[in-house]
Design a protein around this motif. Structure first.
Motif, PDB file in Angstrom:
ATOM      1  N   TRP A  49       2.110 -15.020 -25.954  1.00 29.99           N
ATOM      2  CA  TRP A  49       1.708 -15.912 -24.855  1.00 29.99           C
ATOM      3  C   TRP A  49       1.909 -17.367 -25.247  1.00 29.99           C
ATOM      4  O   TRP A  49       2.327 -18.180 -24.418  1.00 29.99           O
ATOM      5  CB  TRP A  49       0.262 -15.654 -24.466  1.00 29.99           C
ATOM      6  N   GLN A  51       4.149 -18.508 -27.392  1.00 29.98           N
ATOM      7  CA  GLN A  51       5.598 -18.734 -27.367  1.00 29.98           C
ATOM      8  C   GLN A  51       6.099 -18.861 -25.933  1.00 29.98           C
ATOM      9  O   GLN A  51       6.914 -19.744 -25.624  1.00 29.98           O
ATOM     10  CB  GLN A  51       6.318 -17.589 -28.089  1.00 29.98           C
ATOM     11  N   GLU A  52       5.639 -18.015 -25.040  1.00 32.65           N
ATOM     12  CA  GLU A  52       6.053 -18.080 -23.640  1.00 32.65           C
ATOM     13  C   GLU A  52       5.636 -19.403 -23.000  1.00 32.65           C
ATOM     14  O   GLU A  52       6.407 -19.991 -22.232  1.00 32.65           O
ATOM     15  CB  GLU A  52       5.478 -16.900 -22.862  1.00 32.65           C
ATOM     16  N   ALA A  53       4.431 -19.875 -23.314  1.00 31.07           N
ATOM     17  CA  ALA A  53       3.967 -21.160 -22.773  1.00 31.07           C
ATOM     18  C   ALA A  53       4.846 -22.296 -23.283  1.00 31.07           C
ATOM     19  O   ALA A  53       5.183 -23.220 -22.525  1.00 31.07           O
ATOM     20  CB  ALA A  53       2.506 -21.403 -23.153  1.00 31.07           C
ATOM     21  N   THR A  55       8.010 -22.022 -24.202  1.00 29.37           N
ATOM     22  CA  THR A  55       9.307 -21.874 -23.540  1.00 29.37           C
ATOM     23  C   THR A  55       9.265 -22.430 -22.123  1.00 29.37           C
ATOM     24  O   THR A  55      10.198 -23.118 -21.687  1.00 29.37           O
ATOM     25  CB  THR A  55       9.734 -20.398 -23.527  1.00 29.37           C
ATOM     26  N   GLU A  56       8.159 -22.164 -21.404  1.00 28.74           N
ATOM     27  CA  GLU A  56       8.005 -22.687 -20.039  1.00 28.74           C
ATOM     28  C   GLU A  56       8.037 -24.212 -20.003  1.00 28.74           C
ATOM     29  O   GLU A  56       8.383 -24.803 -18.988  1.00 28.74           O
ATOM     30  CB  GLU A  56       6.685 -22.195 -19.435  1.00 28.74           C
ATOM     31  N   ARG A  57       7.680 -24.826 -21.120  1.00 24.62           N
ATOM     32  CA  ARG A  57       7.663 -26.290 -21.205  1.00 24.62           C
ATOM     33  C   ARG A  57       8.892 -26.848 -21.906  1.00 24.62           C
ATOM     34  O   ARG A  57       8.949 -28.011 -22.262  1.00 24.62           O
ATOM     35  CB  ARG A  57       6.389 -26.742 -21.919  1.00 24.62           C
ATOM     36  N   GLY A  58       9.889 -25.985 -22.096  1.00 20.59           N
ATOM     37  CA  GLY A  58      11.146 -26.423 -22.692  1.00 20.59           C
ATOM     38  C   GLY A  58      11.090 -26.610 -24.202  1.00 20.59           C
ATOM     39  O   GLY A  58      11.973 -27.255 -24.777  1.00 20.59           O
TER      40      GLY A  58
END
Length: 101
Positions: A49, A51-53, A55-58
């Motif tokens: 989670w 890492q995904e957060a 990634t969502e923020r570039g």
């Protein structure tokens, strides 16, 4: 729910997350499979989670970096120091509570 401005809400959520990580690091005796069986998530889920957060923020935070943040050390070191082999009862409970995981 209290009327919080977004910055304060984020600060409180971040503080709660840091406290959760600290608590989990102090309870290394609690195995991930037991967390999954009881709560449906574990340290690996938290790191995914995170890492995904990112990634969502570039941001480019890889799996191992996210795990190091959550585990407080490299994942392989944590496994060697704290992880035990799951017994048959734990595996059966996992299969029942987390089908397809």
């Amino acid at each position: 729910m209290p009327d919080l401005d977004p910055a304060t809400r984020t600060e409180l959520e971040a503080a709660a997350f840091r406290r959760l990580l600290d608590h989990l690091n102090q309870r290394a005796d609690v195995q991930n499979i037991d967390m999954m069986n009881l709560a449906g998530f574990c340290r690996n889920c938290l790191s995914r989670w995170y890492q995904e957060a990112a990634t969502e923020r570039g941001l480019d935070i890889d799996k191992e970096a996210a795990r190091t943040i959550v585990y407080g050390m490299p994942y392989n070191d944590w496994k060697a120091q704290h992880q035990t082999e799951a017994d048959e009862a734990q595996k059966a409970a996992f299969a029942k509570s987390n089908p397809g995981h």
